[in-house]
Structure formats: C-alpha cells, structure tokens
Scaffold this motif. Structure first.
Motif, PDB file in Angstrom:
ATOM      1  N   LYS B 134      -2.635   8.883  10.278  1.00 48.53           N
ATOM      2  CA  LYS B 134      -3.030   7.843  11.233  1.00 48.53           C
ATOM      3  C   LYS B 134      -2.790   6.431  10.699  1.00 48.53           C
ATOM      4  O   LYS B 134      -2.335   5.572  11.432  1.00 48.53           O
ATOM      5  CB  LYS B 134      -4.533   7.987  11.586  1.00 48.53           C
ATOM      6  CG  LYS B 134      -4.903   9.265  12.308  1.00 48.53           C
ATOM      7  CD  LYS B 134      -4.232   9.426  13.664  1.00 48.53           C
ATOM      8  CE  LYS B 134      -4.789   8.490  14.717  1.00 48.53           C
ATOM      9  NZ  LYS B 134      -4.140   8.712  16.039  1.00 48.53           N
ATOM     10  N   ALA B 135      -3.117   6.185   9.435  1.00 43.46           N
ATOM     11  CA  ALA B 135      -3.039   4.805   8.930  1.00 43.46           C
ATOM     12  C   ALA B 135      -2.771   4.796   7.428  1.00 43.46           C
ATOM     13  O   ALA B 135      -3.223   5.686   6.700  1.00 43.46           O
ATOM     14  CB  ALA B 135      -4.338   4.065   9.230  1.00 43.46           C
ATOM     15  N   ILE B 216      -0.098   3.462  12.039  1.00 46.88           N
ATOM     16  CA  ILE B 216       0.014   2.072  11.623  1.00 46.88           C
ATOM     17  C   ILE B 216      -0.014   2.002  10.105  1.00 46.88           C
ATOM     18  O   ILE B 216      -0.669   2.825   9.452  1.00 46.88           O
ATOM     19  CB  ILE B 216      -1.129   1.239  12.246  1.00 46.88           C
ATOM     20  CG1 ILE B 216      -1.114  -0.192  11.704  1.00 46.88           C
ATOM     21  CG2 ILE B 216      -2.504   1.822  11.949  1.00 46.88           C
ATOM     22  CD1 ILE B 216      -1.426  -1.193  12.757  1.00 46.88           C
ATOM     23  N   LEU B 234      -4.780   7.583   5.504  1.00 45.52           N
ATOM     24  CA  LEU B 234      -5.848   8.158   6.318  1.00 45.52           C
ATOM     25  C   LEU B 234      -5.271   9.128   7.334  1.00 45.52           C
ATOM     26  O   LEU B 234      -4.313   8.799   8.049  1.00 45.52           O
ATOM     27  CB  LEU B 234      -6.605   7.052   7.058  1.00 45.52           C
ATOM     28  CG  LEU B 234      -7.032   5.824   6.238  1.00 45.52           C
ATOM     29  CD1 LEU B 234      -7.850   4.870   7.112  1.00 45.52           C
ATOM     30  CD2 LEU B 234      -7.822   6.228   5.008  1.00 45.52           C
TER      31      LEU B 234
END
Lengths: 333, 333
Positions: B134-135, B216, B234
């Motif tokens: 996710k990040a 991102i 993450l």
C-alpha cells in the motif's frame, strides 16, 4: 475512557447519557461500574444535572458542534473526542461558547499526555542533541475489516464525514504540529490518489506540509493498511523515531528511539514508564484544570483549544487541497 | 571498495588507475595492497591492459558516460558507482555499449546484495504475512560539514550535478522500486521547497510517487540533516521497517522489524548475519556474473541494467517535477 475516568484520582464517573436506557445499563454492567453511576436516557438530562462538572463527548463528529455548544452553554467543561469538528468554522463556534462560559476545552488526543511525549519534547528542544528541525513523517494506518468499511460511523458521510483523515489523520497532523512546536506550516499539498468509498468518504490519504525555511512534513493515514503508528522527526544533529506514537504497544511503558551525531549511528532505545494509562493521564490533566477553574477561580488553559484549532486548520487545508485537485493550499496563521 | 574486492573470493584487485601516479601509490600504501597491484597513471592504460576483466568506476557522475562507454567498448565489465548517470539518455548510451559488447553492467548500490534484502523481499512477497503493498516511505539523509558543502564533488554542478538527489536520493528511489517489485509508478510529484546551493545543486528534496491503484511512495534525501536511512513498507496485512537500509549499522549482522496482523502489534526484530560486508557481496555477485560470461559464454544478466534504468527514469522525473514547479510528471513504462 470510562476506565480512564475511574483510574484518574481526581475524577469520578458520575453519569452516562444514552439515547437508550437499556444500552446504557448494559454498558454499565459490562464495564463493572459503581451502581451509584447515574444512567440518563438523553444527553440533555446529563447536561441538566448540576452535579456534572464536565462531559466527555464521544459522539460522531457531525454531532460535536451541537452537543459541545449545549454542554459549554450549561457550564460543563468539555473533553471532546477527535476530530474536534468537521471544520474550523464549527470548531470556532464550540470554542467561542467554551470561552464565553469560562469552561475548559480539550480534544481527546491521549498520547499528548503520556510522559514519553514530554521526554521526547525535551529531546527535540535540545540544540545539542537534536539541532534544528528539518523533516517530520507521521503515519497512522489500520486495516479495517469489511464490517467496519460497510457500517462503521467513520465511513458514513453523515456521521464522521472526514473518514480516515478525521479519525487517524488528526493524530498525524497534531503529531507534526507538536514536533514543529506548533509553528503552522505555510502550505499544504495533498497527495494524489486518495482512496474514497462510494459515498466519497476518505479511506486513505496523505499530504505534504511546507514551511518557508525548508522544513517539511508528510503524513499518511489509511483504513486499508496494516496497523502502523510511526513518527519520525529529523533534525540537523539528531533524530527521533517511534512506532507506536498514538497508542503505545504497552500500557505501562513506552519506548522511543533516538540517534545523535555524538554517538555511533546505531539508534538507542529509551523507555519511559507511566503509572497510569495515557487515557487516564489525559483525564487527570483535564480534571486538574477543571478543579483549578471551579475551585480556585482560574481561567481555562488556552493551550489545549489552540492546539485543537491549529490541528483543525491544517486538516481543513488537507481536505481543501484534495478538493482542489491536489493544488497547494496556503495556511494563514 | 578495494577492501571489498580483496574480501571477495572471486575477484582480485589487479590495477589502480589515477591521473596522478603519486596519489595512486600513496592510496595503495595506505590501504596495504599487494605490491603486485599495478598502478596506472591514466584510466586509458587500465582499459588497455588485457588482463583487466572488469572495472569499478567511482568517478564523478559527469564522467560516467565517457569512461563507462570506453570501458565497455574495450570489453571490460562495468561496475559503476551510483548515480549511474546524469540522466536516462546518458545511461542508455552506456547500456547500449555494454549490451553490444556483451559485458555485464551493474550499478554499485551495495545494499541490494545484502542477505537481509533477500529475506525482506521474501516477507514482502508473502501474501499471508504482508498482503498487498500500500505505501512506502524511504529517507536517506546525512549532515554534511562546511568543508563538504563548499568543496565536495557532490555539490559541484560540473561534477556530481545531481547533488543529494543523485548521491542518496538514488538509494531511496531504488529502495522504493525494490519494494514495489520494480513496478514503475505512473506519476511523480516533487515536494516544494527543495534546498539548493548557490550553484543550483540540490542539497535536499523529496517526492511523492503514485501508482494508479492507490499505492503511494514518498522519499526524502538531504545533506543537511542528521544521518537517517529509513525504509518503511506497509501492506494490507503486515509492515516492514528498517533504520539502516543503505548501510547497515553493523557490518556482519543487520536487523529488520516487521509487524503482522497475526501477532500482537509489537514489532518483532529479525537479525540476518552476513559473512562478508555487503560491498564484498556485491563484488562477489558481479564477479560471478563476469566468470559466467567469460568462462561459460553466458549472456550478461539483464536484471541489473534494468533496475538501474528504472531508477534513473524515476530520478529524471523527480528532477523534471522540480524544474516544472512541482507539477506531476508522468512516467512512461
């Protein structure tokens, strides 16, 4: 929070208000409250009880302005769950009524009251160990399950319409302001590709905050990512890192990690013990301000509403930047 | 790197090239090299020696295209210091000559060769322990002293004109691509307020990288901030954190921290031992590819030039975004 009120030596859980007498009674039983705790079937009755000094308001954000204003108007001190309000205009309405009634306002961001926070603040203020602030990164995420993503108040536009930004982005923004010693950034630019649900509520988003002198901060919040509660603060001479800034992994001791140019680059761990959970420390600090006001005629402590106001101001700018297609949004101090 | 070549069982430090025979001889003496090591007074002589199989090129970035092309043209395998080139066009010139001459290319990003990196990669690829990405946040900073900021090649526009972005931003970008399994982001937006010196060289900057599916990544690099080498990745089910991603704090063991929804939220530390320093492991991997090509007629491993190329592509986009006033820059895959 009920437990926190009980654990705090200067507060008593006196009454619970609920729209449902049954729900409130069950809640009382399940949490082993004293049978003397009053149960009111409406919030109005709580506010009309002259023995109530202060209220903790955990209602959905859309209801904050209504009930916090009513509470302050009846001279009840207000400990308000975060996000404080849907926007700065609503928060200012609340704060004006608190001020004109001489009641204390505080938002319920509990980590601000942990002794670790004070110790970390001392590090950040130390010109030798930390130097000048250069960069901050904060991140609060958790993985909401399907039930939460369908039914929780935090994903409903008419209840907590700020979604992840309000629920956990609030912590990230307040942590950044705390690290910057409450110096507001000048510009906020939200990141592209925030994730929204079908009703348009934010499920994940991030933002970059800029100060004119080159200081920079970023944050990321999400309901769609495994639990992360990171805060990194970088200075010219030292760094600070924590991985559980909002809610320490352990209730009676919390760690932070620092590195400084005066040491080998390996980060050192520092542990800070707390005799009561941070929620109880928050209630204790709030209650002692209330005692000062009620018992000694002191004025409310302005620091807390000011911190809430700055947090809300940045949160509004983050939202405005998203709405304006990720343009830079100026913050007026 | 000379030490790394000596520590690697499949490579020998055969010759040193320098513009100054005196400097090279002093360097040899100071580092206790075998007296059999040749000292050449020019780079050309190194490349003309038929016993040289491969060269490590630590020259300033502006000289990379010239000397890497000459080396590859003489069929020397090229281990090139990062940043690989000033821009993708220069790097492509290098890579084309390497390919047409059948020589191995590798950029000298040593942490890619640490066994910790492989173990972390296994975690990130584990759908149960990590879930979907996710990040990502990466950060590489160090506090350069006044002498560095005046005289080092890394702050001179005609030597390492990419400044902090090239020197340490390269690591951050490659770490992000590594974590994303080399899936290029679609858009790059650089952060406002990068710090530049009077000659316009970047001393600090940051950027946000976006993928269409909501993933991102952000990075921050600076010569003006205390040493930080953070990488956080993450996922929907787990997280990965390290604080020394580029150069582990210890030479023979390195740690990473992971948290997963299946455990209590406290992060667990994992240690990975390495029998040789990561620089020696890099040299060993490079040399074994050279042995395969020279001894067994294998083709060069394409993975390494591809990773360098993607890193350079993102780096170019970061720079372009800064030059375009922090607009979003598209990356074409």
């Amino acid at each position: 929070m009920c437990r926190a009120i009980s654990l705090s030596p200067n507060s008593v859980l006196y009454a619970i208000g609920s729209r449902s007498f049954e729900k409130a009674s069950r809640f009382m039983l399940e949490n082993g409250f004293s049978p003397e705790t009053k149960v009111y079937e409406s919030y109005e009755e709580v506010l009309d009880d002259p023995y109530v000094d202060a209220v903790y308001v955990p209602l959905p954000t859309t209801l904050h302005v209504r009930w916090a204003v009513l509470a302050a108007g009846k001279r009840k001190h207000v400990l308000l769950e975060k996000p404080a309000a849907l926007n700065l205009s609503e928060l200012d309405t609340i704060l004006e009524v608190c001020e004109s009634n001489g009641v204390q306002f505080m938002d319920a961001t509990m980590w601000m009251h942990h002794p670790r926070t004070a110790e970390m603040r001392a590090l950040l203020s130390d010109g030798q160990r930390f130097g000048q602030l250069k960069a901050i990164h904060s991140c609060f995420t958790y993985k909401a399950d399907d039930d939460f993503l369908c039914n929780n108040i935090r994903v409903k536009p008419d209840l907590d319409g700020l979604g992840a930004l309000g629920d956990i982005g609030w912590y990230c923004i307040q942590a950044i302001l705390w690290a910057a010693d409450y110096d507001l950034p000048q510009t906020v630019t939200s990141w592209h590709e925030p994730e929204l649900n079908q009703a348009g509520v934010i499920l994940s988003c991030g933002s970059s905050l800029y100060w004119k002198d080159g200081r920079i901060a970023t944050f990321y919040c999400s309901f769609l990512t495994n639990l992360t509660m990171d805060l990194s603060v970088l200075g010219t001479k030292g760094n600070l890192h924590i991985h559980d800034f909002a809610v320490p992994f352990r209730e009676n001791v919390a760690s932070y990690y620092s590195a400084s140019q005066f040491r080998v680059p390996i980060m050192s761990e520092h542990s800070v013990a707390n005799d009561r959970p941070q929620e109880a420390l928050m209630v204790g600090e709030f209650a002692s301000l209330v005692v000062e006001i009620e018992g000694n005629g002191s004025k409310p402590e302005k620091k807390w509403p000011e911190i809430s106001r700055k947090t809300q101001k940045v949160l509004d700018a983050v939202r405005a930047s998203i709405e304006k297609g990720f343009q830079a949004v100026q913050i007026v101090s």
